[in-house]
Design a protein around this motif. Structure first.
Motif, PDB file in Angstrom:
ATOM      1  N   ILE A   1      37.637  46.118  31.300  1.00  0.00           N
ATOM      2  CA  ILE A   1      37.411  46.509  32.541  1.00  0.00           C
ATOM      3  C   ILE A   1      37.058  48.283  32.020  1.00  0.00           C
ATOM      4  CG2 ILE A   1      39.643  48.135  32.661  1.00  0.00           C
ATOM      5  CD1 ILE A   1      38.753  48.060  35.624  1.00  0.00           C
ATOM      6  N   GLY A   2      35.077  48.249  32.457  1.00  0.00           N
ATOM      7  CA  GLY A   2      34.828  49.310  32.133  1.00  0.00           C
ATOM      8  C   GLY A   2      33.760  49.342  31.231  1.00  0.00           C
TER       9      GLY A   2
ATOM     10  N   THR B   1      42.313  51.959  40.720  1.00  0.00           N
ATOM     11  CA  THR B   1      41.832  51.405  40.584  1.00  0.00           C
ATOM     12  C   THR B   1      42.021  49.742  41.017  1.00  0.00           C
ATOM     13  OG1 THR B   1      41.496  51.815  38.224  1.00  0.00           O
ATOM     14  CG2 THR B   1      40.893  50.258  38.697  1.00  0.00           C
TER      15      THR B   1
ATOM     16  N   TYR C   1      31.150  48.601  39.581  1.00  0.00           N
ATOM     17  CA  TYR C   1      30.187  50.495  39.386  1.00  0.00           C
ATOM     18  C   TYR C   1      29.717  49.776  37.212  1.00  0.00           C
ATOM     19  CZ  TYR C   1      33.592  51.736  43.325  1.00  0.00           C
ATOM     20  OH  TYR C   1      34.300  51.358  43.921  1.00  0.00           O
ATOM     21  N   THR C   2      30.891  49.143  36.701  1.00  0.00           N
ATOM     22  CA  THR C   2      29.793  49.652  35.088  1.00  0.00           C
ATOM     23  C   THR C   2      28.331  48.873  34.841  1.00  0.00           C
ATOM     24  OG1 THR C   2      32.477  48.196  35.135  1.00  0.00           O
ATOM     25  CG2 THR C   2      31.029  48.734  33.120  1.00  0.00           C
TER      26      THR C   2
ATOM     27  N   MET D   1      39.302  48.115  43.644  1.00  0.00           N
ATOM     28  CA  MET D   1      39.471  46.215  43.439  1.00  0.00           C
ATOM     29  C   MET D   1      39.660  45.617  44.929  1.00  0.00           C
ATOM     30  SD  MET D   1      37.433  45.738  41.430  1.00  0.00           S
ATOM     31  CE  MET D   1      37.836  47.320  39.477  1.00  0.00           C
TER      32      MET D   1
END
Lengths: 311, 442
Positions: free
Chosen positions: A119-120, A22, A248-249, A26
């Protein structure tokens, strides 16, 4: 006989993992944002660097404090807060008073990201919501664009984003190099495209969403009798398409879904730009499409191999 | 075929893994005879064998020590000559028990006097011969080969696929089989084509084995029934459904066997062993292992008597550092062992020893929903969604997500940037769904 046995690690497959983490993902986004950061410093002066630093620091601090207070493992190391900070700063004018980025950071990190699970789990792009909150709350301060101390020679002195200035047209070269008014990170198309190349080369993102988004805007602009290059190069379109819509999310998993997502973004952006009473529609179109992602993912999926028929 | 490869490319399934095939050019060496061998009675899919020797019996190389109790099983033969010292239980790290026959070697390696090449003249005698050969799916599956070559719809089979993809990193045993025994491979293939009445055979090789491709292309130039099919080096190219799709463009339906699309697939070492057995009559008693990994001093391709304790193999190859993980099989699908006294079984093809650093378990962090697991799944599954449904024990959702199609290849865990154990989650989900379904039937 048993000397190799006592400490043997037994774990499930696979026993090798890719080097991608991850943090590295980033990190690649941060590297891709660096050309735009350099360009903004050259165009808007050192003040823009200050805004970027304050915004990023506020985002990172916000996440750190949240983890500390909630006694969660510290997730600052994954660098996602840095990415959010950079993107939020890129959506602010360089003249902005420094308390605005802090409010934006709190909205982005605390409200949009951490309250929904970190996150996510964010329902929309944190930086986009941060920007929209600031734009709605402080409309005057968020649109006072000007050149404090340009380091490169440029002749145009505009007080507004080119989309707001319909009468006087900038040269296409100015638009491409970004030597005109606007928020920190959006003006220099060249720098943003360099970032895109890096993201594609490192396979951080797929080209689908930026291509379909920008393509849709271009086609609709042509159909509506607008100047295509002018619509594509000005405003936050490239920044949004390359860095914000590809989060992404908050973007669909499958290519078919990504195409629908990009089409929706392009259509909403053009609706707002051509018929809305705002000059800029990128943020709102991304927010709206972010909210539709779960439905797009549910509808557009790949049929597993052999799943179409059942014996 | 080009169209299907293009489609595959667009769908993006599979992943490029580092090959680490450093041993590809190492000729096979013989392991010195171990002092004893340990033969588990369960070295295949199906019912375990029943020991047919007792303590104190003298056995030769190729003497049957385990007899298959049912057709869905395969006899086990001694790989050394010597005396049976123990017939007793063993406990594996899965918690499952098994019976083992231990043979103390007398060092003479006398072959069993009754061994002679089988008489094969038609389909029935061919299948009977294979059922006495001790050969199972040697790529790792361990499916009895005599069962495999007599599917119900044998007349509908139009293609024999020889799986020489060897997509697992590190492993080079199939590559060595191509280079060292091309004629046995072709013998085996021709026997299958002739006696089973299959019109054509495709030898499937990944493009990272140019020497094997070159040799097999030259060897098969005369025979128009046999051709070489070169495949992209992309893990898991050698997985059954993936290979069938990429080589023939056919899709195996959910829940069906691969024979339902007119294809029979045999591993290259399996078919080569069939070729050797038909010639000599010596059942399968040795197996080639690739011994590699960063803790090994001299990585090798080794021919090992089946039943050799792993420890003997490790000692022969030497250690560069203390191994922290001992893997039987490849790094993507092999199983980590907790005891180096376990024996090498016939479906093993690799022994990997990893040092401390390579054995570290990665720290799993939150999912960032990047979709890499979904886009790289060779079966087109959604590991992330399957995991979410599994933690809720939602069998209907798992059924809709087709979790049962998972082939356990490990690609999803491999690509995950958050290092989440997705393969494990999907495997658990698959087993859960299976249990649920079976309960529904009763």
């Amino acid at each position: 006989m048993d000397k190799h046995t006592s400490h043997l690690v037994v774990s499930p497959v696979p026993h090798i993992r890719s080097a991608l983490t991850t943090r590295r993902v980033m990190g690649n986004v941060i590297i891709a944002l660096l050309p735009a950061l350099l360009a903004s410093t050259l165009i808007f002066g050192l003040r823009s660097l200050l805004v970027v630093a304050v915004t990023t620091a506020a985002c990172v601090l916000c996440e750190y404090l949240w983890c500390r207070i909630r006694r969660l493992p510290n997730t600052v190391g994954d660098l996602s807060a840095v990415v959010t900070g950079l993107l939020l700063a890129f959506n602010l004018p360089s003249t902005v008073p420094l308390f605005l980025p802090v409010i934006g950071a709190i909205t982005a990190i605390l409200v949009v990201k951490e309250l929904f699970g970190g996150i996510g789990c964010n329902f929309a792009n944190p930086a986009i919501v941060g920007r929209i909150t600031l734009a709605v709350s402080f409309p005057a301060r968020m649109t006072s664009y000007f050149f404090p101390a340009p380091l490169v020679a440029c002749d145009a002195l505009t007080g507004a984003t080119p989309l707001a200035v319909t009468a006087e047209k900038l040269s296409l070269l100015d638009l491409f190099l970004g030597t005109h008014g606007g928020v920190i990170g959006e003006t220099c198309a060249l720098a943003l495209l360099l970032g895109l190349i890096w993201l594609l080369a490192t396979r951080t993102i797929e080209l689908t969403i930026p291509l379909v988004y920008v393509g849709t805007v271009a086609v609709l602009s042509a159909l509506c009798g607008q100047n295509v290059l002018y619509q594509v190069l000005s405003g936050g379109l490239l920044l949004g398409a390359i860095f914000m819509a590809t989060d992404y999310t908050t973007s669909p998993f499958f290519r078919s879904g990504k195409i629908i997502f990009g089409l929706g973004l392009g259509i909403i952006t053009c609706l707002i730009r051509f018929w809305g009473n705002m000059h800029e529609g990128v943020s709102y179109s991304i927010l709206i499409m972010n909210l539709l992602v779960p439905y797009i993912n549910a509808k557009f999926r790949r049929t597993p191999m052999g799943g179409g028929t059942r014996s | 075929m080009n169209l299907s490869r293009l489609k595959k490319l667009l769908s993006g399934g599979g992943v490029r893994v580092p090959h680490h095939k450093d041993t590809a050019n190492y000729p096979t060496e013989q392991l010195p005879l171990p002092p004893k061998i340990v033969l588990p009675m369960n070295q295949h899919v199906g019912a375990p064998c029943e020991p047919c020797v007792k303590k104190g019996d003298h056995v030769y190389v190729g003497t049957m020590v385990g007899k298959a109790p049912s057709p869905m099983s395969m006899h086990i033969f001694s790989s050394v000559s010597g005396t049976v010292s123990t017939v007793g239980p063993i406990l594996y790290n899965t918690g499952k028990g098994d019976t083992v026959v231990v043979v103390d070697s007398d060092g003479l390696q006398e072959p069993d006097p009754s061994i002679c090449p089988p008489e094969v003249h038609d389909r029935e005698s061919f299948i009977n011969a294979v059922s006495m050969s001790g050969i199972v799916g040697l790529g790792g599956a361990g499916f009895p080969t005599d069962i495999k070559i007599q599917p119900k719809n044998l007349s509908e089979i139009d293609t024999l696929l020889i799986n020489g993809a060897e997509c697992e990193p590190y492993l080079t045993t199939d590559n060595r089989e191509f280079l060292e025994h091309p004629d046995s491979i072709l013998n085996g293939i021709r026997a299958c084509l002739d006696y089973l009445g299959i019109p054509r055979a495709l030898i499937c090789i990944e493009d990272n084995k140019p020497a094997a491709i070159d040799l097999m292309t030259r060897k098969t130039a005369e025979d128009e029934r046999i051709s070489v099919c070169v495949l992209e080096s992309r893990y898991p190219q050698g997985a059954q459904n993936v290979l069938i799709y990429n080589a023939t463009g056919r899709t195996v339906p959910r829940g069906a066997r691969h024979t339902s699309v007119g294809v029979m697939m045999l591993n290259v070492t399996t078919v080569s062993s069939v070729g050797k057995y038909l010639k000599t009559g010596m059942p399968l008693v040795t197996k080639r292992l690739t011994v590699a990994g960063d803790a090994v001093r001299d990585p090798k391709n080794l021919e090992v008597p089946i039943g050799t304790p792993i420890q003997d193999v490790i000692e022969f190859c030497g250690l560069r550092e203390e191994p922290h993980k001992v893997i039987i099989g490849g790094p993507m699908m092999g199983s980590a062992q907790m005891d180096v006294n376990y024996p090498v079984t016939r479906q093993n093809n690799g022994l990997l020893l990893f040092g401390a650093k390579a054995s570290e378990k990665p720290n799993a962090t939150a999912c960032i929903r990047c979709g890499r697991c979904i886009n790289s799944c060779p079966m087109g599954l959604s590991p992330l969604a399957i995991r979410d449904a599994y933690v809720k024990y939602d069998a209907d959702r798992l059924d809709a997500l087709m979790a049962d199609l998972c082939i356990g290849c490990g690609t999803c865990s491999y690509v995950c940037p958050a290092k989440r154990p997705l393969t494990q989650s999907v495997t658990l989900a698959k087993n859960f769904l299976k249990t649920k379904r079976n309960r529904g039937k009763n």
